[in-house]
Enzyme design. Structure first.
Site, PDB file in Angstrom:
ATOM      1  N   LYS A 110     -61.158  28.151 -85.155  1.00 31.91           N
ATOM      2  CA  LYS A 110     -62.142  27.432 -84.792  1.00 31.91           C
ATOM      3  C   LYS A 110     -62.862  27.781 -83.133  1.00 31.91           C
ATOM      4  O   LYS A 110     -61.901  28.707 -83.100  1.00 31.91           O
ATOM      5  CB  LYS A 110     -61.797  25.478 -84.177  1.00 31.91           C
ATOM      6  N   TYR A 148     -67.271  40.924 -51.110  1.00 30.52           N
ATOM      7  CA  TYR A 148     -67.841  39.189 -50.177  1.00 30.52           C
ATOM      8  C   TYR A 148     -67.047  38.162 -49.270  1.00 30.52           C
ATOM      9  O   TYR A 148     -65.719  37.650 -50.558  1.00 30.52           O
ATOM     10  CB  TYR A 148     -68.478  38.219 -51.453  1.00 30.52           C
TER      11      TYR A 148
END
Length: 374
Positions: free
Chosen positions: A36, A267
């Site tokens: 899956k 950042y």
């Protein structure tokens, strides 16, 4: 996508997946290949073909759409949809492509009965039962009504029964596994007494490796197929020690630069150099599924050594400390997962830094372009 392919690549070793399947078959019998979510990011069609070469004859996918895709790829083996049908189109697809759905509630079952009657279809199903996961499945209290419904709609034919273990990877809850097995056995006996003898599946990867009493007539091999030990970190860890990780994730170094003492990087200036450093900027970030949560926590493997992440992970770039790694240069390879030597990054390593589990690591990183080793 072509540019991204040149910088960020997921490599999948199908030999490792075949090896892992053989290990599961040593412990279990009639092991389904659970593929899956694009085989947990490893590539559903490619993995199915590799497992088929090892003798796997049943594949479990998530949605009916995945099952149809697998069937249309040329797979002629038995295919199970673990989620089952959610609408009439799904029901029709089941019949057209000979897919066996998990069915775990009366709304779903009644929809199937209605569609089968309307279109004069016969559909094989796997009954899903709730024995302790409390997620999906018919309860023991619903057995009598379920049997009545099945007998009233013979065009829906149960050929399997399943349930899902909640704690098979935790030694502290071994007794809970036993209770689930007892409930499941009661369900199977009740079904058989009513004339429904079915193939029974309860064990997942950890169940296959550790809990012989939950093997029943079939087992579902999932995360262990991809080389992640479901028993890692427990007293049972050695039972999965022979599993081989199949996925490596690599990218390129976009720049190598000096970072002076007192200088911040990335950042927010969340990391400031405590001494003069050399940093490499690698082409990976949260747009590639490489979590921002790894900021100043994780590491990559460069030239067989670990380079710690410094500062925030950006959208497509991450800075790492290569001060102690010689000869790092523009264009070199950095491994986010895997690699060579003592610095190789294991699935458990990455999941631990990430604050998650190996399943999520594979699924997210596996969304990127893949190459395969046969």
């Amino acid at each position: 996508m072509a540019i991204r392919y040149n910088t960020f690549e997921v490599g999948v070793d199908l030999r490792a997946i075949r090896h892992n399947y053989r290990i599961l078959c040593e412990k279990g019998s009639n092991v389904y290949g659970v593929i899956k979510a694009d085989a947990y990011g490893h590539g559903m069609i490619e993995v199915a073909r590799a497992l088929e070469s090892e003798g796997a004859d049943t594949f479990a996918v998530g949605t009916v759409g995945e099952a149809v895709q697998l069937r249309r790829s040329g797979c002629e083996k038995r295919i199970i949809s673990l989620l089952g049908p959610l609408n009439e189109a799904d029901c029709l697809a089941l019949a057209e492509d000979s897919i066996i759905p998990f069915v775990g509630c009366f709304d779903q079952l009644n929809m199937l009965v209605s569609v089968a009657e309307k279109h004069q279809l016969e559909i094989e199903i796997s009954l899903k039962f709730e024995t302790g996961m409390s997620r999906l499945g018919f309860s023991i209290d619903e057995l009598a009504e379920l049997i009545k419904t099945l007998k009233a709609g013979p065009q829906i034919r149960p050929v399997m029964a399943s349930s899902h273990l909640a704690t098979s990877d935790d030694p502290a809850y071994e007794g809970y596994v036993d209770k689930q097995a007892e409930k499941f056995m009661f369900i199977l006996n009740t079904l058989e007494s009513a004339g429904f003898k079915v193939e029974a599946s309860l064990a997942n990867s950890a169940g296959i490796l550790k809990h012989d009493n939950v093997h029943f007539t079939a087992q579902r091999g999932g995360i262990a197929l991809y080389g992640a030990n479901p028993l890692s970190g427990t007293s049972w860890e050695d039972l999965g020690s022979r599993l081989k990780p199949a996925m490596q994730v690599r990218t390129k170094i976009a720049a190598v630069r000096e970072l002076k003492k007192g200088q911040s990087i990335s950042y927010g200036c969340t990391y400031t150099a405590q001494k003069d450093m050399k940093v490499a900027i690698v082409c990976a970030g949260y747009a590639d599924g490489y979590s921002r949560g790894l900021s100043s926590k994780g590491a990559v493997c460069i030239n067989g050594r670990r380079a710690l992440i410094v500062g925030r992970v950006c959208m497509q770039l991450t800075a790492v400390d290569v001060s102690s790694i010689p000869d790092v240069k523009f264009g070199d390879t950095a491994y986010l997962l895997g690699g060579e030597g003592e610095g190789a990054i294991s699935p458990d390593d990455l999941a631990s830094w990430w604050g998650t589990i190996t399943y999520e690591v594979f699924c997210l990183l596996g969304l990127n372009p893949k190459s395969y080793v046969e």
